[in-house]
Design a protein around this motif. Structure first.
Motif, PDB file in Angstrom:
ATOM      1  N   ILE A 199       0.850  -1.192   0.000  1.00  0.00           N
ATOM      2  CA  ILE A 199       0.000   0.000   0.000  1.00  0.00           C
ATOM      3  C   ILE A 199       0.888   1.245   0.000  1.00  0.00           C
ATOM      4  O   ILE A 199       1.799   1.376   0.817  1.00  0.00           O
ATOM      5  N   SER A 200       0.606   2.151  -0.920  1.00  0.00           N
ATOM      6  CA  SER A 200       1.461   3.325  -1.103  1.00  0.00           C
ATOM      7  C   SER A 200       0.693   4.616  -0.849  1.00  0.00           C
ATOM      8  O   SER A 200      -0.540   4.621  -0.701  1.00  0.00           O
ATOM      9  N   LEU A 201       1.425   5.714  -0.831  1.00  0.00           N
ATOM     10  CA  LEU A 201       0.789   7.027  -0.714  1.00  0.00           C
ATOM     11  C   LEU A 201      -0.185   7.253  -1.863  1.00  0.00           C
ATOM     12  O   LEU A 201      -1.254   7.847  -1.684  1.00  0.00           O
ATOM     13  N   HIS A 202       0.179   6.759  -3.043  1.00  0.00           N
ATOM     14  CA  HIS A 202      -0.697   6.896  -4.210  1.00  0.00           C
ATOM     15  C   HIS A 202      -2.023   6.175  -3.982  1.00  0.00           C
ATOM     16  O   HIS A 202      -3.094   6.685  -4.355  1.00  0.00           O
ATOM     17  N   ASP A 203      -1.967   4.993  -3.362  1.00  0.00           N
ATOM     18  CA  ASP A 203      -3.204   4.256  -3.083  1.00  0.00           C
ATOM     19  C   ASP A 203      -4.120   5.058  -2.160  1.00  0.00           C
ATOM     20  O   ASP A 203      -5.336   5.121  -2.373  1.00  0.00           O
ATOM     21  N   PHE A 204      -3.547   5.668  -1.132  1.00  0.00           N
ATOM     22  CA  PHE A 204      -4.357   6.482  -0.226  1.00  0.00           C
ATOM     23  C   PHE A 204      -4.984   7.662  -0.966  1.00  0.00           C
ATOM     24  O   PHE A 204      -6.144   8.010  -0.733  1.00  0.00           O
ATOM     25  N   ASP A 205      -4.230   8.269  -1.876  1.00  0.00           N
ATOM     26  CA  ASP A 205      -4.772   9.382  -2.669  1.00  0.00           C
ATOM     27  C   ASP A 205      -5.940   8.915  -3.535  1.00  0.00           C
ATOM     28  O   ASP A 205      -6.973   9.595  -3.635  1.00  0.00           O
ATOM     29  N   GLU A 206      -5.776   7.752  -4.161  1.00  0.00           N
ATOM     30  CA  GLU A 206      -6.824   7.218  -5.033  1.00  0.00           C
ATOM     31  C   GLU A 206      -8.081   6.874  -4.230  1.00  0.00           C
ATOM     32  O   GLU A 206      -9.213   7.148  -4.661  1.00  0.00           O
ATOM     33  N   ILE A 207      -7.881   6.279  -3.072  1.00  0.00           N
ATOM     34  CA  ILE A 207      -9.024   5.914  -2.234  1.00  0.00           C
ATOM     35  C   ILE A 207      -9.745   7.165  -1.736  1.00  0.00           C
ATOM     36  O   ILE A 207     -10.984   7.224  -1.701  1.00  0.00           O
ATOM     37  N   LEU A 208      -8.986   8.189  -1.363  1.00  0.00           N
ATOM     38  CA  LEU A 208      -9.608   9.436  -0.914  1.00  0.00           C
ATOM     39  C   LEU A 208     -10.473  10.033  -2.017  1.00  0.00           C
ATOM     40  O   LEU A 208     -11.579  10.527  -1.756  1.00  0.00           O
ATOM     41  N   GLN A 209      -9.997   9.962  -3.240  1.00  0.00           N
ATOM     42  CA  GLN A 209     -10.780  10.480  -4.363  1.00  0.00           C
ATOM     43  C   GLN A 209     -12.093   9.711  -4.510  1.00  0.00           C
ATOM     44  O   GLN A 209     -13.149  10.299  -4.773  1.00  0.00           O
ATOM     45  N   LEU A 210     -12.031   8.393  -4.319  1.00  0.00           N
ATOM     46  CA  LEU A 210     -13.256   7.588  -4.373  1.00  0.00           C
ATOM     47  C   LEU A 210     -14.215   7.980  -3.252  1.00  0.00           C
ATOM     48  O   LEU A 210     -15.424   8.122  -3.466  1.00  0.00           O
ATOM     49  N   VAL A 211     -13.670   8.153  -2.055  1.00  0.00           N
ATOM     50  CA  VAL A 211     -14.498   8.509  -0.905  1.00  0.00           C
ATOM     51  C   VAL A 211     -15.189   9.849  -1.129  1.00  0.00           C
ATOM     52  O   VAL A 211     -16.353  10.045  -0.750  1.00  0.00           O
ATOM     53  N   GLU A 212     -14.489  10.769  -1.755  1.00  0.00           N
ATOM     54  CA  GLU A 212     -15.052  12.097  -1.993  1.00  0.00           C
ATOM     55  C   GLU A 212     -16.020  12.115  -3.171  1.00  0.00           C
ATOM     56  O   GLU A 212     -16.798  13.058  -3.323  1.00  0.00           O
ATOM     57  N   THR A 213     -15.982  11.067  -3.986  1.00  0.00           N
ATOM     58  CA  THR A 213     -16.818  11.019  -5.186  1.00  0.00           C
ATOM     59  C   THR A 213     -18.065  10.156  -5.016  1.00  0.00           C
ATOM     60  O   THR A 213     -19.160  10.527  -5.452  1.00  0.00           O
ATOM     61  N   ALA A 241      -8.633  15.928  10.577  1.00  0.00           N
ATOM     62  CA  ALA A 241      -7.401  16.642  10.924  1.00  0.00           C
ATOM     63  C   ALA A 241      -6.695  16.043  12.137  1.00  0.00           C
ATOM     64  O   ALA A 241      -6.138  16.763  12.973  1.00  0.00           O
ATOM     65  N   ARG A 242      -6.730  14.724  12.251  1.00  0.00           N
ATOM     66  CA  ARG A 242      -5.951  14.070  13.298  1.00  0.00           C
ATOM     67  C   ARG A 242      -4.480  14.043  12.897  1.00  0.00           C
ATOM     68  O   ARG A 242      -4.152  14.080  11.712  1.00  0.00           O
ATOM     69  N   LYS A 243      -3.616  13.912  13.867  1.00  0.00           N
ATOM     70  CA  LYS A 243      -2.204  13.725  13.579  1.00  0.00           C
ATOM     71  C   LYS A 243      -1.975  12.273  13.164  1.00  0.00           C
ATOM     72  O   LYS A 243      -2.555  11.355  13.736  1.00  0.00           O
ATOM     73  N   GLY A 244      -1.116  12.084  12.182  1.00  0.00           N
ATOM     74  CA  GLY A 244      -0.845  10.733  11.721  1.00  0.00           C
ATOM     75  C   GLY A 244      -0.320   9.827  12.811  1.00  0.00           C
ATOM     76  O   GLY A 244      -0.636   8.633  12.863  1.00  0.00           O
ATOM     77  N   SER A 245       0.461  10.388  13.716  1.00  0.00           N
ATOM     78  CA  SER A 245       1.039   9.593  14.803  1.00  0.00           C
ATOM     79  C   SER A 245      -0.015   9.094  15.785  1.00  0.00           C
ATOM     80  O   SER A 245       0.231   8.159  16.553  1.00  0.00           O
ATOM     81  N   GLU A 246      -1.196   9.722  15.782  1.00  0.00           N
ATOM     82  CA  GLU A 246      -2.258   9.342  16.710  1.00  0.00           C
ATOM     83  C   GLU A 246      -3.117   8.189  16.195  1.00  0.00           C
ATOM     84  O   GLU A 246      -3.872   7.589  16.959  1.00  0.00           O
ATOM     85  N   ILE A 268       1.092   5.482   6.609  1.00  0.00           N
ATOM     86  CA  ILE A 268      -0.200   6.030   7.029  1.00  0.00           C
ATOM     87  C   ILE A 268      -0.004   7.394   7.681  1.00  0.00           C
ATOM     88  O   ILE A 268      -0.695   8.365   7.359  1.00  0.00           O
ATOM     89  N   SER A 269       0.951   7.463   8.602  1.00  0.00           N
ATOM     90  CA  SER A 269       1.209   8.710   9.315  1.00  0.00           C
ATOM     91  C   SER A 269       1.621   9.821   8.351  1.00  0.00           C
ATOM     92  O   SER A 269       1.131  10.956   8.441  1.00  0.00           O
ATOM     93  N   ALA A 270       2.492   9.483   7.402  1.00  0.00           N
ATOM     94  CA  ALA A 270       2.966  10.483   6.441  1.00  0.00           C
ATOM     95  C   ALA A 270       1.828  10.981   5.560  1.00  0.00           C
ATOM     96  O   ALA A 270       1.725  12.184   5.277  1.00  0.00           O
ATOM     97  N   TRP A 271       0.956  10.066   5.148  1.00  0.00           N
ATOM     98  CA  TRP A 271      -0.146  10.478   4.269  1.00  0.00           C
ATOM     99  C   TRP A 271      -1.167  11.331   5.018  1.00  0.00           C
ATOM    100  O   TRP A 271      -1.643  12.343   4.507  1.00  0.00           O
ATOM    101  N   VAL A 272      -1.497  10.936   6.233  1.00  0.00           N
ATOM    102  CA  VAL A 272      -2.476  11.691   7.019  1.00  0.00           C
ATOM    103  C   VAL A 272      -1.972  13.106   7.278  1.00  0.00           C
ATOM    104  O   VAL A 272      -2.742  14.075   7.255  1.00  0.00           O
TER     105      VAL A 272
END
Length: 274
Positions: A199-213, A241-246, A268-272
């Protein structure tokens, strides 16, 4: 309402501890207080119901005069009110105020107790297909069977489903799963993942786009629920707006353990946070 069957925490912290302890069961929160006549009338019926359902559900009395933070948190405005939880996560609720005004006290009691019994039975019957509702918009589950889709999940109210099964194990009915959901007017998107480690940062971006759509509420699912849970927790953390470390500790409080994810925890932390 303290009995051997219905638990009665003295503080908000004790309630949180009880919910955490019962995170793999259904918890029924009963909001009432000593001066509530309708609550008193229901007490014997509730105790009987709690005894009948003790194999699958934990009943917890919340005194609205004592647990004020909990009352404020969930905006409890009428008594009695009943909430169904899994872990710290509220799944659904009902109050006497939601019943028709012409309902007699006896009819009201029967309807409230009947709703609890029916809803708990439904949740427990489909719990393996069951979903964990993290917000009103996002939930996750293990890959459901065809039966669990038709007989349980399509009745919950999801508007969209995102399948994140691994490419190596796409599921027993993957080829027709989309049709199963669409037959009931539910949108379906397949987003296969190679493995948790991939799972990559790109995957999180793609999933976020789906969630928003996609229209919500949205159900994510994956082989054993792990990948789906990872995406849901990351999405909710980002949106709130949680911190990734949380995120790992927050997920752990809700019954999901991020331990063993290795470098993915850092991803996960870096993407959040980005």
């Amino acid at each position: 309402m303290t009995t051997s069957i219905i638990l009665s925490p003295n503080t908000d912290a004790e309630l949180e501890a009880l919910l955490l302890k019962a995170r793999h069961r259904i918890s029924v929160l009963v909001y009432s207080t000593a001066w509530c006549k309708n609550c008193k009338r229901l007490s014997s019926g509730l105790e009987k119901l709690a005894d009948e359902l003790k194999a699958v559900a934990t009943f917890i009395h919340v005194d609205v005069d004592e647990l004020e933070k909990t009352v404020q948190r969930y905006n409890i405005e009428s008594l009695p009110t009943f909430q169904l939880f899994r872990g710290h996560v509220l799944q659904t609720s009902i109050s006497a105020a939601q019943l028709p005004r012409k309902t007699t006290p006896e009819e009201s009691d029967d309807q409230l107790l009947g709703w609890i019994a029916t809803t708990v039975a439904s949740f427990s019957k489909h719990w393996n297909a069951s979903y964990s509702k993290i917000t009103d918009h996002l939930a996750f589950s293990p890959t459901p069977t065809e039966y669990q889709i038709k007989e349980g999940l399509v009745k919950v109210g999801f508007k969209s489903v995102i399948g994140t099964e691994s490419k190596q194990n796409p599921g027993e009915y993957n080829a027709k799963e989309g049709d199963l959901w669409r037959e009931h007017g539910i949108e379906y998107v397949s987003y296969p993942i190679e493995s948790v480690d991939e799972i990559s940062l790109h995957d999180f971006d793609e999933i976020l786009q789906l969630v928003e759509t996609l229209p919500g509420p949205i159900l994510f699912h994956s082989d054993i629920g792990q990948i789906a849970a990872i995406f849901v927790f990351a999405m909710v953390a980002k949106q709130n707006a949680r911190k990734g470390s949380e995120v790992p500790e927050w997920a752990r409080e809700l019954g999901f353990d991020f331990d063993g994810l290795g470098k993915l925890t850092q991803t996960i932390s870096a993407w959040v946070d980005k």
